[in-house]
Write an enzyme that holds these catalytic residues in place. Structure first.
Site, mmCIF file in Angstrom:
data_model
loop_
_atom_site.group_PDB
_atom_site.id
_atom_site.type_symbol
_atom_site.label_atom_id
_atom_site.label_comp_id
_atom_site.label_asym_id
_atom_site.label_seq_id
_atom_site.Cartn_x
_atom_site.Cartn_y
_atom_site.Cartn_z
ATOM 1 N N GLN A 214 0.829 -1.200 0.000
ATOM 2 C CA GLN A 214 0.000 0.000 0.000
ATOM 3 C C GLN A 214 0.871 1.262 0.000
ATOM 4 O O GLN A 214 0.348 2.357 -0.089
ATOM 5 C CB GLN A 214 -0.907 0.004 1.234
ATOM 6 C CG GLN A 214 -1.842 -1.206 1.305
ATOM 7 C CD GLN A 214 -2.671 -1.297 2.566
ATOM 8 O OE1 GLN A 214 -2.884 -2.383 3.066
ATOM 9 N NE2 GLN A 214 -3.151 -0.184 3.102
ATOM 10 N N ARG A 364 -8.712 -1.689 8.128
ATOM 11 C CA ARG A 364 -9.618 -0.684 7.555
ATOM 12 C C ARG A 364 -9.976 0.401 8.559
ATOM 13 O O ARG A 364 -11.146 0.720 8.767
ATOM 14 C CB ARG A 364 -10.881 -1.365 7.035
ATOM 15 C CG ARG A 364 -11.629 -0.522 6.010
ATOM 16 C CD ARG A 364 -12.756 -1.314 5.367
ATOM 17 N NE ARG A 364 -13.356 -0.549 4.287
ATOM 18 C CZ ARG A 364 -14.053 -1.083 3.279
ATOM 19 N NH1 ARG A 364 -14.233 -2.374 3.215
ATOM 20 N NH2 ARG A 364 -14.566 -0.330 2.347
ATOM 21 N N CYS A 365 -8.961 0.952 9.239
ATOM 22 C CA CYS A 365 -9.220 2.141 10.052
ATOM 23 C C CYS A 365 -7.923 2.898 10.206
ATOM 24 O O CYS A 365 -6.862 2.382 9.961
ATOM 25 C CB CYS A 365 -9.808 1.796 11.413
ATOM 26 S SG CYS A 365 -8.608 1.303 12.660
ATOM 27 N N GLU A 734 -13.006 4.212 5.753
ATOM 28 C CA GLU A 734 -12.921 3.422 6.969
ATOM 29 C C GLU A 734 -13.950 3.791 8.028
ATOM 30 O O GLU A 734 -14.067 3.084 9.034
ATOM 31 C CB GLU A 734 -11.499 3.566 7.528
ATOM 32 C CG GLU A 734 -10.466 3.178 6.489
ATOM 33 C CD GLU A 734 -9.036 3.531 6.852
ATOM 34 O OE1 GLU A 734 -8.125 2.796 6.454
ATOM 35 O OE2 GLU A 734 -8.823 4.537 7.540
#
Lengths: 780, 158, 290
Positions: A214, A364-365, A734
């Site tokens: 990423q 996902r945060c 998110e």
């Protein structure tokens, strides 16, 4: 010619074309002639001495080219590698394995099948040691220190806020509530596992690393730092992040497999591919959460919160390879004050080593924001219960009010903008809150269990301002480089990297909005460190807040130059020109105009004397602050008193992510996020047995929800733009993952609140619920 | 062992080990990389292809078992450069994000719509429950399948 | 996850398959493969030889004959699911089939394989116990019929000899006023049962339970027959008191282990609750309103 649509339009995704036809280019699709495969021997013990590793049978296996062990890496100083959190982690162990499924040796072979045969043939003799698995026990003085290179199992202690003031308030307040809340270890389990293809060119001394990452630029720098002593310099390293089959934070860290494939390519001179299987992915890749929280709130008897205290024991496994900004070992957990206005807060976190896989990523945060939100949103409900107040009323009483923004929180954050009462009001009205409370009352009288749960969360995303945020010293800016070709078409390159978020479309829409160039005329590229400007990558909902901002700013730089060219072409003064999407015209004479395409052509063919040719700009955007998306979620559950099964009947999500670029993509992000919020609330957990063996190493037991378990989400919005972002956007990927778990947990606890239940740790499984029903005497 | 498998109308022959998984034959021998591998336990459905028209998880089948059979992969959905209704549906309804599960989802849906051309939302949810998606939360996938059903009905009636 | 090497044969007839099994005692039979192939990928199963039945023609039938529903070894779960005969006359089988794994797996998986694998977590064994079904084993010396109660012999163990193939499953055709139901608690689609209860019964003209079979999934080393529960209900009106009593017996008699799906006490309770619900549903169906 296609039209420039810009913001607010559900432009269909540009990237779909290849994915729909099976023409995506994921890591496993990359192959080269003569490519070798790498597979990994993993430890069957959570803690053990390695007595010997016998490679002979493996080396005799057809197709096997080499076997690499920790001892082989020592001469190259590659047996260990640094982590993002200033710790070090083993690439391969030399004498001791520290967690179950840890990498122990690598087998390189001519095919995937031969490599697997080689792995089965490597003979490792272990002497099992007692693992330390409980982080609380790890902190006790008589527990052995598991790391030979450390003095303590405590990695660090971090705290923020005013402890004395908070303790004083807790001692003297009308009402105090306390609760232990555990947020278990979970795994992002993106549908694509991790992998890489390392391609070493021995003539040029050049490494191309195709990799599921990423953050390709940061990886390039890390690789240079790790291998610089071997002569591999940053200009000789090219990292390419191809299409990514989901990231969610799991593709931020550097895993030993990447390093091993690189070493293997250098060793063999051939390109080497390493692709994890799902079991390796679930057992050894970075986990998320694993926070043992003790929360306390103080309040007046009227229900005004006066202080908050949070204490956390954070299980990091055998190495601290969390992915956080360097100055934030506990991420942004200090956002635990939430959406509420009180000025006394204190939070402390102890990071702890245990014999479990290393990590601490986000799932996902934004860094540890889910943990913070779960803690405060659960605690607010615990307080409401104690005060016998409706949890919606208690929230409304304590919200930071719209006129208080920018709002300085007790832990030091400056919230940029928000309208919390409006979001909650909207959610209540959509779901019919008052009628549901009435229904609940009637159901309770009949012995039926129904619960309504609220979460009014505030996120903190878009890291981040350079004065505070860096990773290994690299400031957390992000970038955009936009170049307009003579025919008015555009190539835009960004420092971020999409993993499904739709960057190719949203960045094109920003350019369309800013320059009036149709989305169809914009090519967006990311992920190649040789071509894209330096950036920190995509995670923590930072792409729109940082690279999105950089895109807008770069467009505005281009527009400044375009104005000069237009003035020259129109023989007008610059300040006599007005901009209307896609063209400059002379004030009062709209037909005297030059389109951006005409201006672009002139930039290469007919630009003013003394001006540089071309029309392009780069921006490295340093956000002045973070952004604070928020939302109000309400969940309704019914509980089966026979089986303990929780059924989500309805779930309303009102989100506010500021300015919306593409409504369809935003809704897609929220629906996906809600599902990844529901999953750990009801299903997912990484479980170890008493020996530290992972019991959830496949999708048979690590439970991703299917379409059947997933409710039909009801989604709506409010729009409160960020005042400091160039176009007011806040980031949205998110929010729902962060906001959903406490809404669900609060709903289940609410269903049982009249029985004296104040907390149930997630995942809220049928056996857990049934045990409570039985204890309270209401099981069927 | 020598196997010949028809994939998307084209025959691929190769000498393979009996243990070669069908998905690896498709991806590596036939070089059609649209079919993905997402798990080891026949749980996720990313590898779903149509074998003689029936959706199957190609990671839970040996290539030798597909000898002489006709397989459709995602690469075979579009005809003459025109997207199939299910592909259109996924595009229009934003039924994909990272795209990794998408080929399997679409192939499952194509076979399902053949059996049940006018499905309810609940029937769609059950039909795709052998295919995991981590990004979308399924909402838009369901809508994509509904879109395809409508398109196909229109084509039938038109 | 790559299987170890093996020899592969795909005979075209049952005698050929049996001959191969006879000369290769370590061979494994492959039908749907949805359990076996994952085990091979994890190298938990490493058979020297695979005898693949899928090339044998004519084994995919589902038909009624002589008072039995006969299901061939290669009838897929999805074919049972799509069969109007099964849906209308064998609701217990239909329920069970729909609860097996997931829709894609069911396109490949077979009922016969589900039984022959003898995994106590599989759904069909309990259902076959409830039906009082029988299976046909075909070997060198021809066919023999095995009553389902004699078929399961412990964890992953059956009465099949190493050179026998489970060639057909036979389910008694329902008499008048019959009904059945399968209740399975699973954590999500695709999961094995935390517990499952299969009930098949018929009522006499007065509405009393005449005959009943109750099978339990994944609460023992093999699928269990809830015998005391059956005995308690046989000859009784299916009212709440008797159903509760029968369910209590099932709770007491099952032998679950604690695992990630739940503890022993939870699973026992689940067996009780699901038994009640399955009986109620089966009775409703027998009365023609299920």
């Amino acid at each position: 010619m296609a039209e420039a649509l810009g913001f607010g339009h559900s432009v269909k995704r540009k990237e779909d074309a290849r994915f729909l036809r099976g023409r995506g280019n994921y890591i496993e699709d990359i192959k080269f002639p003569g490519m070798l495969w790498l597979d990994i021997v993993r430890s069957p013990f959570a803690h053990a001495k390695i007595k010997s590793i016998n490679k002979e049978k493996a080396l005799a296996t057809p197709g096997v080219a080499a076997v690499i062990t920790g001892a082989d890496l020592v001469p190259y100083k590659l047996a260990w590698m640094p982590t993002l959190m200033s710790d070090q982690q083993m690439v391969l162990p030399v004498d001791t394995v520290m967690y179950y499924a840890q990498e122990v040796a690598a087998v390189i072979a001519t095919s995937r099948y031969a490599a697997a045969d080689g792995v089965a043939a490597v003979d490792v003799d272990y002497e099992p040691l007692t693992p330390v698995l409980n982080p609380h026990k790890a902190l006790e003085p008589d527990t052995p220190v598991i790391r030979a290179d450390k003095q303590s199992n405590r990695i660090w202690h971090w705290e923020v806020g005013n402890r004395a003031a908070v303790d004083d308030e807790l001692a003297n307040a009308d009402v105090v509530v306390a609760e232990d809340i555990y947020i278990p270890r979970i795994h992002v389990a993106s549908m694509e596992t991790c992998g890489c293809v390392a391609k070493w060119d021995s003539v040029e001394g050049h490494l191309t690393l195709y990799m599921t990452t990423q953050a390709p630029h940061a990886i390039r720098t890390v690789v240079a730092l790790v291998t610089g002593h071997l002569g591999l310099m940053e200009h000789k390293i090219r990292v390419i992040s191809p299409d990514i089959g989901g990231g969610f934070g799991g593709k931020v860290p550097v895993y030993p497999g990447y390093v091993l494939a690189t070493a293997a390519s250098v060793l063999t001179g051939a390109p080497v591919k390493w692709i994890e299987d799902r079991t390796e992915n679930l057992q050894a890749d970075s986990f998320a959460r694993d926070y043992h929280i003790h929360g306390e709130l103080a309040a007046t008897k009227e229900g005004k919160i006066t202080a908050m205290k949070m204490g956390v024991v954070a299980d990091h496994g055998a190495f601290d390879s969390a992915a956080n900004p360097s100055k934030f070992p506990a991420g942004l957990f200090s956002i635990a004050t939430g959406s509420y206005d009180f000025q006394k807060a204190f939070a402390e976190v102890d990071g702890v080593y245990t014999n479990k896989p290393p990590g601490g990523i986000a799932y996902r945060c934004s860094f540890r924001v889910t943990e913070a939100v779960h803690a405060i949103e659960r605690m607010v409900d615990v307080l409401a219960q104690k005060l016998e107040m409706d949890p919606a009323d208690l929230r409304e009483k304590n919200f930071i009010q719209p006129e208080q923004f920018p709002y300085k929180s007790a832990t030091g954050w400056e919230y940029d903008s928000g309208n919390y009462p409006a979001a909650l009001e909207k959610a209540k009205s959509i779901i019919g809150y008052d009628a549901l409370r009435q229904e609940q009352k009637e159901k309770r009288a009949k012995g039926e269990l129904m619960g309504i749960g609220i979460s009014t969360f505030t996120e903190i995303v878009g890291a981040g301002p350079s004065h505070t945020f860096d990773i290994l010293g690299i400031k957390m800016f992000d970038s955009a480089e936009i170049r307009i070709h003579p025919t008015g078409k555009v190539i835009a390159r960004l420092g971020t990297k999409s993993q499904g978020q739709g960057h190719e479309t949203t960045y094109a829409q920003i350019i369309a909005e800013e320059l009036g160039i149709p989305e169809d005329d914009v090519a967006v590229e990311e992920g190649d460190t040789d071509t894209a400007p330096y950036g920190l990558g995509t995670y923590a909902s930072r792409s729109t807040p940082t690279s999105g901002a950089a895109t807008a700013v770069a467009c505005r730089k281009i527009k400044d130059k375009a104005r000069k060219i237009a003035a020259y072409l129109l023989e007008a003064r610059e300040d006599d020109l007005e901009w209307e999407k896609g063209k400059f015209f002379v004030k009062g004479a709209p037909d005297r105009a030059k389109t951006i395409q005409e201006i672009a052509f002139a930039a290469y063919t007919n630009h003013p004397q003394g001006m540089e040719a071309g029309l392009e700009a780069v921006d490295y955007y340093d956000p002045p602050n973070l952004t604070f998306p928020f939302g109000a979620y309400i969940c309704v559950v019914d509980i089966d008193r026979g089986t303990g099964q929780v059924k989500i009947r309805r779930f309303v999500a009102v989100d506010d992510c500021g300015t919306i670029i593409n409504p369809q993509i935003v809704d897609g992000q929220i629906a996906g996020g809600l599902t990844m919020g529901m999953a750990p609330a009801l299903l997912e957990e990484i479980v170890y047995d008493e020996n530290g063996v992972n019991l959830t190493g496949s999708f048979s037991d690590y439970l991703l929800p299917t379409s059947v378990e997933t409710p039909k989400w009801e989604m709506d919005k409010t729009v409160t733009p960020s005042p400091h972002h160039p176009f007011g956007a806040k980031g949205v990927g998110e929010s729902a993952t962060v906001g959903a778990p406490p809404a669900i947990a609060n709903a289940v606890v609410d269903a049982l609140a009249h029985l004296g239940v104040t907390n149930i740790d997630i995942p809220i499984t049928p056996p857990k619920v049934w045990a409570i029903l039985k204890e309270k005497g209401v099981a069927l | 062992m020598n196997v010949t498998i028809n994939i998307n109308g084209k025959e691929y022959s190769d000498d393979v080990e009996p243990r070669l998984l069908l998905v690896h034959f498709i991806r590596e021998n036939a070089n059609l990389t649209g079919t993905h591998v997402g798990c080891d336990t026949t749980s996720c459905g990313a590898c779903t292809v149509l074998v003689d028209g029936v959706p199957m998880k190609s990671c839970t089948m040996f290539a030798v078992q597909a000898n002489g059979k006709s397989i459709t992969t995602v690469e075979g959905l579009a005809q003459n450069g025109k997207l199939a209704p299910i592909q259109e549906g996924f595009h229009e309804k934003h039924g994909l994000q990272c795209g990794f599960c998408t080929p399997g989802m679409m192939l499952t849906s194509v076979a399902f719509l053949k059996k049940n051309p006018h499905p309810s939302e609940e029937e769609i949810r059950w039909a795709i429950s052998g295919n995991l998606c981590r990004c979308t939360g399924y909402v838009n996938i369901v809508e994509a399948v509904q879109y395809a059903a409508e398109k196909m009905a229109e084509a039938q009636n038109g | 996850m790559i299987p170890a090497q093996f020899q592969y044969a795909a005979p075209a007839s049952i005698p050929d398959a049996i001959a191969l099994l006879k000369s290769n005692p370590d061979a494994k039979i492959l039908s749907g493969g949805q359990s076996l192939i994952p085990l091979m990928k994890f190298r938990l199963a490493q058979p020297a030889m695979i005898v693949d039945l899928n090339n044998i023609g004519g084994l995919d039938y589902i038909r009624e004959q002589g008072g039995w529903l006969k299901i061939g070894a290669l009838a897929r779960e999805s074919e049972l699911e799509d069969s109007a005969l099964v849906r209308e006359k064998y609701p217990l089988l239909y329920d069970t089939t729909l609860s097996v794994a997931d829709p894609i797996v069911r396109n490949r998986a077979t009922l016969a394989g589900n039984l022959a694998h003898a995994d106590p977590a599989n759904d069909h064994p309990a259902t076959m116990l409830a039906y009082r079904a029988q299976v046909v084993a075909t070997g060198t010396s021809g066919n023999r019929t095995i009553a389902i109660d004699d078929f399961f012999q412990g964890l992953f163990a059956t009465a099949l000899a190493s050179d026998e193939i489970l060639s057909e499953v036979q389910i008694p055709a329902p008499v008048a006023r019959s009904g059945g139901a399968y209740f399975k608690m699973e954590r999500k689609v695709g999961d094995f049962a935390t517990a499952g209860v299969a009930v098949q019964l018929n009522l006499d003209a007065s509405g009393k339970i005449e005959q009943i079979g109750i099978g339990l999934t994944n609460v023992g080393l093999q699928a269990l027959r809830a015998k005391r529960s059956e005995d308690a209900l046989r000859g009784e009106m299916p009212d709440a008191k008797w159903i509760e009593r029968a369910a209590m017996f099932a709770q007491e008699d099952c032998e679950p282990n604690a695992d990630l799906r739940g503890g022993v006490e939870y699973k026992r309770n689940l067996v009780r609750v699901l038994t009640m619900r399955a009986i109620e549903k089966a009775v409703a169906r027998a009365r023609g309103n299920g």
